[in-house]
Design an enzyme around this catalytic site. Structure first.
Site, PDB file in Angstrom:
ATOM      1  N   ARG A 131       0.788  -1.236   0.000  1.00 19.02           N
ATOM      2  CA  ARG A 131       0.000   0.000   0.000  1.00 19.02           C
ATOM      3  C   ARG A 131       0.819   1.285   0.000  1.00 19.02           C
ATOM      4  NH1 ARG A 131      -4.394  -0.666   4.670  1.00 19.02           N
ATOM      5  NH2 ARG A 131      -4.909   1.433   4.000  1.00 19.02           N
ATOM      6  N   TYR A 169     -18.846  12.093 -12.277  1.00 12.04           N
ATOM      7  CA  TYR A 169     -18.898  13.313 -13.090  1.00 12.04           C
ATOM      8  C   TYR A 169     -17.566  13.638 -13.764  1.00 12.04           C
ATOM      9  CZ  TYR A 169     -23.221  13.924 -10.545  1.00 12.04           C
ATOM     10  OH  TYR A 169     -24.449  13.725 -10.003  1.00 12.04           O
ATOM     11  N   HIS A 173      -7.703  -4.501  -7.185  1.00  8.21           N
ATOM     12  CA  HIS A 173      -7.459  -3.802  -5.917  1.00  8.21           C
ATOM     13  C   HIS A 173      -8.684  -3.904  -5.004  1.00  8.21           C
ATOM     14  CE1 HIS A 173      -4.810  -1.096  -3.701  1.00  8.21           C
ATOM     15  NE2 HIS A 173      -5.864  -0.353  -3.379  1.00  8.21           N
TER      16      HIS A 173
END
Length: 992
Positions: free
Chosen positions: A39, A279, A85
């Site tokens: 990570r 968006y 993931h």
């Protein structure tokens, strides 16, 4: 627990007894390693964290190259989550957004579009002047440098205020539009994600608004009626079919503004998160696409994904050294990485150099890599410290934004213009820090703070008040805000994919070179294998096509495909692969021209095989390929450095650090008004003129002190109480030529009843060394010598400098090294020259001893030090002196210049002033008459001074060449230097 029971439990697989400390230790280590490897930390080879690598690979799989059509970010996030993931979507989307930010990454890996909600161009904004302007009209007036103001709602005071409209601008093109109808019949067209202020002060996105939602009204009366929800309600919401370009603006500090429709809406603000992923849109950038280059040619290893349904790359081929180009920031367990971005051209040059010279030092590489190269520019300081940090892999780097002090056009005011800010500093946060400094009075003299940033770039303007010192303000801004900050370099990365290690610059580049060598080797092997496979097929085709009739006959006589394959293999000695290729050959390939193409391709493949084999056999060839690729990358993606590097170090910021050391003139009036001005303000004129106005005086106030200093000098103010006060020259505000200045009480804790009698400038070095003396002379001819070291720590409330006798006051103070000669001059034209050794050193509270015996009505006006150098010469002797007394001749000719109050002056050679004993009456130095007036100024000239500046009591100033003043004998009146009005008199003078 009994051993028998423990054994039984283990056998049936239910319970296993274990020490809790061991379990916690192992679990913590597993967790820590998962965070470190999977990570938080980047791989030294491709410079990427796992989530970044998976995003790029997923976009590659979706075909989102830099020329493809944009896809919704949500589609990319879903692809990454579903296949590679298995973590939260927010983490993936944040990483995706960060890779698209050109202010975060030096070379963004993703292209993004879409951010904040906005309005259509015809949407009207309510202005405080009563007008309603559309976004298009606002943009037009902004280009004409016209300022406009709108209403904004202060949620803290629940009150409507006024805010300046900043940066009206086009933000996005061809967006989906939503139309909102209010109960007052007003219609608002905006993007689906624009935020509207509700009655409770919170915000809600347009797409989430519901009928009957009540919006914050632009009406003070309605605001006071807290329970009034019958106005400004949503009536209808519908999505329009037609897409439109959308616009936005900025207001501060509340970041909302009033529409003509009568409601408050939010505006875009620095630091806001990106819009929701449904968006925004994304695709790979050209650099991001390059990172995946050759991934399909067996250049890297793959591993199973989290559910074993597909493969994902362990590392990307990455021809670009991403770890340095874009840097990395990550916090793991017990460790963290903080690597800044760098310039691609510089890194490529360093890599090429390192390939040829593996045993170099970090300092050697700094002939190419100058240090970090931040996306937003800025400056970094301390080259030695930077090299040391890169050698160790960790260390501090001082970063500053770019700030300039500029004079306003058609105005004497100054402004500080900030065009670049340090890396990872938010502009809005920085402006808030500036405002807080002003509010807390940590900086004074700021008139206004404006954000004038636009498409052309960043521009933060700080207007400075007329009487403030801009450099001092800038220094305090550097000291107390993030305009200067320290970047803590920590080059921690994963080596071999599993081992976290702090790396030096040489280490990072060496690991990348090894990675690229492996990629090139594997790619070459892959290409060689494919080339051999193709050559094998071409050899079979070539063999059969030369006997095409026999081949056709054999195939026609065969029962089926399998028999035809076997017959071809047997008759023409072909392999199974070659036989299949013959069977799949199209009839068009039997043409003569096509057969020739096969022959040419075979020759080319053979050359290629030879070349690839040569590369694999020679490490030098692999290095040549690596260097060639680095040169191509530099050519394709290289650009100019944005961050400037300065060699000098800057530690704790002192206010004088950034103030240029230059000449300045200090003037002080009898009424206590002081100012500082650049000498160039006084233009050169011929002697005998009237001069120009140098300072406006008020009422009966007259100019009393006039002296030359350096901006870093200490100014010592000696008062009629015998005390001394001190301030720095640059702390006196610089004024215009005609400005009156500021009251001295603003700088010194001096009593209003005290009067400044003498000014002296002393350099910082002289005070620190403390080897010089201060000479003080009073109007009654008393002289005193005190060690300068006794004035090192002058308190703000002042320090006793001399014990003045009754009806006496300090007239002049000078600095001397102790081995010189002193000359005193009186207002009635007497002078005396004696050795400094004749004055014994005294403490600060002492009164002093007689320097010259004065006649009635006379007083001392000047004291000068004659610095002695060179060969000795025999001076004129008085009868009271012994013949053996000798004086040293100065290195160059020296003169005594005197100026009388009616504007007359002259120069006299110093050889005409005999050496006398201290305390005598002296000799004539000038003929004082009603025409000349009394002597007001004297100075010893060493020949280095070029210009004389004379100032009158009424502020008239003339600057003339010293060479225009004649050298004449002692007992003469002199010549006219300055023409004065009848009521005016010379106040002082200086030479520069």
């Amino acid at each position: 627990m009994p051993k028998e029971q423990e054994k039984s439990n283990i056998e049936i697989g239910q319970i296993k007894s274990r020490e809790i400390t061991e379990e916690m230790k192992d679990s913590y280590i597993d967790y820590a390693m998962s965070v470190i490897v999977s990570r938080a930390l980047p791989d030294v080879r491709d410079g990427l964290k796992p989530v970044q690598r998976r995003i790029l690979y997923a976009m590659y799989g979706l075909g989102l190259n830099h020329t493809a059509k944009f896809r919704k970010s949500a589609a990319v996030t879903g692809e990454v989550l579903g296949k590679y993931h298995p973590h939260g979507d927010i983490a993936v989307y944040d990483a995706l957004a960060r890779m698209a930010q050109d202010f975060t990454l030096r070379y963004p890996l993703v292209q993004g579009q879409g951010n904040f909600g906005c309005f259509t161009k015809d949407t009207k904004i309510r202005l405080v002047d009563g007008r309603d302007l559309t976004f298009g009209e606002l943009i037009k007036e902004t280009k004409q440098r016209r300022k406009n103001y709108t209403f904004t709602f202060n949620p803290e005071k629940e009150k409507i205020e006024i805010a300046e409209i900043k940066k009206p601008r086009l933000t996005r093109k061809k967006e989906r539009i939503l139309e909102i109808t209010l109960d007052n019949d007003e219609k608002i067209k905006c993007t689906l994600d624009h935020r509207f202020m509700l009655r409770n002060g919170s915000y809600k996105e347009a797409k989430l608004l519901m009928p009957e939602d009540s919006l914050m009204p632009l009406n003070e009366k309605l605001l006071s009626e807290i329970n009034n929800y019958n106005n400004h309600k949503i009536i209808k919401i519908k999505i329009l079919q037609k897409r439109e370009d959308v616009y936005d603006l900025t207001t501060e500090p509340w970041h909302n503004f009033a529409l003509t429709a009568g409601v408050f809406v939010h505006n875009s603000v620095d630091g806001d998160p990106p819009a929701a992923q449904r968006y925004t849109e994304a695709r790979l950038s050209k650099v991001g696409e390059e990172t995946l280059k050759d991934i399909g040619r067996d250049t890297v290893n793959f591993q199973d994904n989290y559910d074993g349904t597909r493969k994902e790359p362990i590392v990307l081929p990455s021809p670009l050294p991403q770890l340095l180009l874009n840097g990395s920031l990550g916090i793991a367990v017990g460790m963290a990485t903080n690597i800044p971005p760098h310039n691609l051209s510089e890194v490529c040059q360093a890599l090429i150099y390192l390939v040829d010279r593996p045993k170099v030092t970090t300092e050697d590489l700094f002939q190419f890599i100058k240090g970090p190269d931040f996306p937003g520019g800025g400056t970094i300081y301390g080259k030695k410290d930077i090299i040391f940090a890169y050698s160790q892999g960790k260390g501090p780097i001082v970063v500053r934004g770019k700030a300039e002090i500029k004079e306003k056009e058609k105005s004497s005011q100054s402004e500080i213009v900030i065009s670049e800010i340090p890396f990872q500093v938010q502009k809005s946060s920085l402006i808030e820090q500036f405002a807080k400094l002003v509010q807390d009075k940590k900086i004074q003299g700021v008139k206004d703070i404006r954000d004038e940033s636009d498409k052309e770039g960043m521009r933060i303007v700080i207007d400075i008040q007329r009487d403030a010192y801009p450099q001092k303000i800038l220094n305090r801004i550097y000291k107390f805000t993030d305009l200067q900050r320290t970047f803590h370099l920590n080059m921690l990365a994963l080596v071999d994919g599993i081992q976290p290690k702090v790396l030096s610059l040489v280490d990072v580049l060496s690991y990348f070179i090894n990675h690229r060598k492996e990629v090139i080797t594997r790619r070459t092997k892959y290409d060689l294998e494919r080339a051999r496979e193709r050559a094998h097929i071409l050899e079979g085709l070539h063999k059969c096509l030369s006997k095409i009739d026999a081949v056709i006959k054999l195939i026609k006589s065969s029962k089926n495909r399998e028999e035809a394959q076997k017959n071809l293999m047997k008759k023409f000695r072909l392999t199974a692969i070659q036989a299949i290729a013959i069977l799949e050959t199209k009839l068009a390939s039997l043409a003569k021209l096509e057969r020739k193409k096969i022959e040419e391709e075979l020759l080319e493949i053979e050359v290629k095989i030879k070349k690839l084999t040569t590369i694999l056999k020679s490490p030098k060839k692999i290095e040549e390929v690596l260097k060639k690729e680095l040169e191509e990358i530099k050519e394709n993606f290289g650009d100019e450095r944005r961050t400037k590097v300065y060699n000098q170090e800057i530690g704790e910021i002192a206010e004088e650090d950034l103030i240029p050391q230059e000449e300045t003139i200090i003037t002080l009036t009898q009424g206590g008004y002081i100012k500082r001005i650049n000498p160039v303000a006084y233009k050169l004129q011929r002697r005998g003129g009237k001069g120009i106005l140098g300072m406006k005086t008020l009422g009966d106030d007259i100019i009393e002190h006039f002296l030359l200093a350096q901006t870093h000098d200490n100014l010592f103010f000696f008062t009629d109480s015998g005390k001394v006060f001190r301030t720095l020259a640059y702390e006196i505000p610089e004024g215009t030529r005609v400005a009156r200045g500021r009251g001295i009480l603003n700088f010194l804790e001096i009593s209003p009843e005290e009067k400044v009698l003498s000014l002296l400038t002393i350099g910082k070095e002289d005070i620190d060394l403390g080897i010089k003396n201060l000479l003080m002379v009073t109007k009654n001819g008393i002289i005193k010598k005190t060690a300068l070291r006794e004035f090192k720590n002058v308190r703000r409330s002042g320090l006793i400098a001399i014990n003045l006798r009754k009806d006496d006051f300090l007239k002049k103070v000078a600095e001397s090294a102790g081995q010189n000669e002193i000359i005193l001059v009186t207002q009635n034209g007497q002078s005396i020259r004696f050795r400094e050794k004749e004055i014994r050193e005294m403490g600060r509270p002492a009164s002093g001893i007689r320097g010259i015996r004065l006649k009635k009505g006379d007083e001392v006006i000047g004291m000068d030090v004659i610095k002695l150098k060179g060969k000795k010469f025999l001076a004129s002797e008085s009868k009271s002196q012994k013949p053996e007394i000798k004086s040293q001749k100065p290195e160059i000719k020296k003169y005594l210049l005197v100026v009388a109050e009616n504007g007359y002056g002259k120069r006299t050679n110093l050889t005409e002033y005999k050496l006398q004993g201290r305390g005598g009456s002296g000799i004539k130095t000038a003929k004082v008459t009603p025409k000349t007036g009394k002597i007001v100024f004297s100075i010893v000239l060493s020949g280095e001074e070029e210009d004389l500046i004379v100032i009158s009591q009424r502020g008239q100033v003339i600057r003339a060449k010293v060479s225009e003043i004649p050298v004449i004998s002692r007992a003469t009146q002199g010549v006219k230097i300055m023409r004065l009005d009848q009521s005016d008199r010379v106040a002082s003078a200086m030479c520069i």
